[in-house]
Design a protein around this motif. Structure first.
Motif, PDB file in Angstrom:
ATOM      1  N   ASN A 297      10.209   5.650   2.430  1.00 55.25           N
ATOM      2  CA  ASN A 297       8.842   5.293   2.753  1.00 55.25           C
ATOM      3  C   ASN A 297       8.517   5.823   4.139  1.00 55.25           C
ATOM      4  O   ASN A 297       9.411   5.947   4.981  1.00 55.25           O
ATOM      5  N   ALA A 298       7.255   6.125   4.374  1.00 55.37           N
ATOM      6  CA  ALA A 298       6.795   6.568   5.690  1.00 55.37           C
ATOM      7  C   ALA A 298       5.843   5.503   6.238  1.00 55.37           C
ATOM      8  O   ALA A 298       4.766   5.286   5.674  1.00 55.37           O
ATOM      9  N   TYR A 299       6.261   4.837   7.315  1.00 55.88           N
ATOM     10  CA  TYR A 299       5.526   3.703   7.861  1.00 55.88           C
ATOM     11  C   TYR A 299       4.666   4.109   9.049  1.00 55.88           C
ATOM     12  O   TYR A 299       5.099   4.871   9.921  1.00 55.88           O
ATOM     13  N   LYS A 300       3.442   3.574   9.081  1.00 55.76           N
ATOM     14  CA  LYS A 300       2.606   3.720  10.257  1.00 55.76           C
ATOM     15  C   LYS A 300       3.144   2.835  11.383  1.00 55.76           C
ATOM     16  O   LYS A 300       4.049   2.018  11.176  1.00 55.76           O
ATOM     17  N   ALA A 301       2.553   2.989  12.572  1.00 52.47           N
ATOM     18  CA  ALA A 301       3.068   2.294  13.761  1.00 52.47           C
ATOM     19  C   ALA A 301       2.765   0.805  13.776  1.00 52.47           C
ATOM     20  O   ALA A 301       3.182   0.098  14.703  1.00 52.47           O
ATOM     21  N   ASP A 302       2.065   0.293  12.763  1.00 52.30           N
ATOM     22  CA  ASP A 302       1.865  -1.160  12.676  1.00 52.30           C
ATOM     23  C   ASP A 302       3.016  -1.848  11.961  1.00 52.30           C
ATOM     24  O   ASP A 302       3.022  -3.073  11.813  1.00 52.30           O
ATOM     25  N   LEU A 303       3.988  -1.071  11.494  1.00 59.27           N
ATOM     26  CA  LEU A 303       5.189  -1.558  10.817  1.00 59.27           C
ATOM     27  C   LEU A 303       4.893  -2.134   9.432  1.00 59.27           C
ATOM     28  O   LEU A 303       5.770  -2.753   8.826  1.00 59.27           O
ATOM     29  N   LYS A 304       3.689  -1.907   8.933  1.00 63.66           N
ATOM     30  CA  LYS A 304       3.307  -2.472   7.636  1.00 63.66           C
ATOM     31  C   LYS A 304       2.718  -1.420   6.702  1.00 63.66           C
ATOM     32  O   LYS A 304       3.111  -1.312   5.540  1.00 63.66           O
ATOM     33  N   THR A 305       1.754  -0.664   7.206  1.00 65.97           N
ATOM     34  CA  THR A 305       1.004   0.270   6.376  1.00 65.97           C
ATOM     35  C   THR A 305       1.835   1.517   6.069  1.00 65.97           C
ATOM     36  O   THR A 305       2.527   2.036   6.947  1.00 65.97           O
ATOM     37  N   LEU A 306       1.738   2.004   4.848  1.00 61.37           N
ATOM     38  CA  LEU A 306       2.485   3.183   4.446  1.00 61.37           C
ATOM     39  C   LEU A 306       1.598   4.426   4.472  1.00 61.37           C
ATOM     40  O   LEU A 306       0.448   4.391   4.024  1.00 61.37           O
ATOM     41  N   GLU A 307       2.155   5.524   5.009  1.00 51.38           N
ATOM     42  CA  GLU A 307       1.569   6.836   4.797  1.00 51.38           C
ATOM     43  C   GLU A 307       1.909   7.261   3.378  1.00 51.38           C
ATOM     44  O   GLU A 307       2.910   6.818   2.797  1.00 51.38           O
ATOM     45  N   ILE A 308       1.119   8.163   2.814  1.00 53.04           N
ATOM     46  CA  ILE A 308       1.370   8.570   1.438  1.00 53.04           C
ATOM     47  C   ILE A 308       2.621   9.433   1.324  1.00 53.04           C
ATOM     48  O   ILE A 308       3.291   9.452   0.288  1.00 53.04           O
ATOM     49  N   CYS A 309       2.970  10.151   2.423  1.00 52.45           N
ATOM     50  CA  CYS A 309       4.137  11.031   2.369  1.00 52.45           C
ATOM     51  C   CYS A 309       4.662  11.251   3.787  1.00 52.45           C
ATOM     52  O   CYS A 309       4.203  10.621   4.742  1.00 52.45           O
ATOM     53  N   CYS A 310       5.589  12.178   3.929  1.00 50.58           N
ATOM     54  CA  CYS A 310       6.243  12.383   5.217  1.00 50.58           C
ATOM     55  C   CYS A 310       5.372  13.120   6.221  1.00 50.58           C
ATOM     56  O   CYS A 310       5.688  13.144   7.412  1.00 50.58           O
TER      57      CYS A 310
END
Length: 393
Positions: A297-310
């Motif tokens: 998984n690729a996580y945004k800096a909020d530690l919750k939201t996922l980016e769709i890819c790398c």
């Protein structure tokens, strides 16, 4: 889901039936295959945006080009980062790729990962030195470089205010002189063909290594339509052959990042494995049966939201070197046509792991795989054998 399961079973069956036949007549290759596959099977990776902040504004940086810095609120409390890394470890992740923004702005957050996970890498612009002390000594440092020569300043040496400066590459060379952790990620471009060899020589003379990337001109409308594709590819291959200890890419990887094509097919959204497994936008991609990176998984800096890819999610524009490497590595079942294609797969896998200081394939490794001591009796691939964890066949 049925198509995905069926495709996975077909890949396992093809490997189980074909692989032992090919390796039976190639004992040296069998040793190398076993070594690289055993190491790969230890790795379970995810990617993390460490921050939305950056100390420069590179032209062509997908993070800012597409507004990724504005789509999440950055976690500020170090305790939250420390708990997050522990939670990720409990989920089976032992390999972290830390990107940004600019990770070196927050060494304490990097430390949280380095204290928890065995395999950690950061991607940096190189402007700020990264501490070479515990717990950072075994952290791979990927350093971005665009175009080479004067193009690097033109494309990257831009302050957040928009003010240009000079000497970014020189600063980076000074910051990482003879640093075994450092691998330059050199995004070559058709506009800078003449700068490729001089730039590689400077990296070599600085005591570092380099892996080629491809510079995608996101703001041009047609970033992958090049006039000089063949010239660029030939020069990258020539320089790679001239400096084999400095340029880590395999020739097939260079071909794939420039043309999008190689022995196992054509790179694109339908085959790219570096997608967030838990992102709902990837359901159709996962259902098509092509392999993906398990647990990634690729996580945004909020530690919750996922980016769709790398990377950017703009698949038609993407030729990211690491995403392409992942695609080649999951393509074992498409590499069994001959001993030649299987050899290429093994060589690509070995070259991929050469990038990381924590890998036994890194030039500084004290415990490189000893081909003479591997047990050939264990090379037989059973039908229920464990697939590669980070790079499933």
């Amino acid at each position: 889901m049925n198509a995905q399961i069926e495709s996975h079973q077909q890949r396992k069956l093809a490997i189980a039936e074909r692989l032992p036949v090919l390796l039976a007549g190639a004992p040296d290759l069998a040793q190398r295959f076993k070594a690289v596959r055993e190491f790969s099977s230890q790795i379970r990776a995810s990617e993390y945006h460490l921050t939305n902040a950056c100390n420069i504004r590179c032209k062509g940086c997908w993070f800012f080009e597409f507004g990724h810095d504005k789509t999440s609120t950055e976690a500020k409390d170090l305790a939250d980062w420390e708990q997050f890394t522990i939670d990720q470890s409990y989920q089976g992740i032992n390999c972290a790729l830390l990107i940004g923004g600019e990770p070196t702005l927050f060494a304490d957050r990097i430390g949280a990962f380095a204290e928890t996970m065995q395999y950690v890498s950061i991607s940096t612009n190189g402007l700020k030195p990264f501490p070479n002390r515990d717990p950072f000594r075994n952290v791979t440092v990927f350093i971005s470089l665009f175009g080479g020569g004067p193009l690097d300043d033109q494309l990257r040496a831009i302050k957040p205010s928009g003010t240009a400066f000079t000497g970014l590459f020189e600063t980076t060379l000074k910051n990482y002189h003879n640093d075994p952790r450092a691998t330059f990620v050199f995004a070559a471009t058709e506009d800078g063909i003449e700068y490729i060899e001089p730039t590689v020589k400077r990296i070599r003379d600085n005591g570092n290594v380099v892996t080629f990337n491809f510079y995608s001109k996101y703001n041009t409308g047609h970033p992958l339509r090049m006039k000089n594709e063949r010239r660029l590819l030939e020069e990258m291959q020539r320089v790679r052959n001239e400096y084999p200890e400095t340029v880590l890419n395999h020739p097939s990887h260079i071909e794939a990042i420039v043309t999008g094509k190689t022995w196992c097919g054509t790179f694109g959204h339908d085959v790219c494995p570096s997608i967030s497994q838990d992102h709902p936008g990837n359901a159709a991609r996962q259902a098509n049966g092509n392999p993906t990176l398990p647990l990634f998984n690729a996580y945004k800096a909020d530690l919750k939201t996922l980016e769709i890819c790398c990377t950017s999610g703009r698949c038609s524009d993407c030729r990211d070197s690491q995403a392409v490497y992942s695609w080649l590595m999951v393509s074992l079942s498409k590499s069994l046509d001959s001993i030649e294609t299987l050899t290429t797969w093994v060589e690509v896998a070995e070259s991929y792991w050469r990038q990381f200081i924590w890998s036994p394939y890194h030039h500084s490794a004290k415990n490189k795989p000893d081909q003479r001591e591997l047990n050939l009796a264990g090379i037989h691939i059973e039908r229920n054998s464990r697939p590669l964890s980070h790079f499933p066949a």
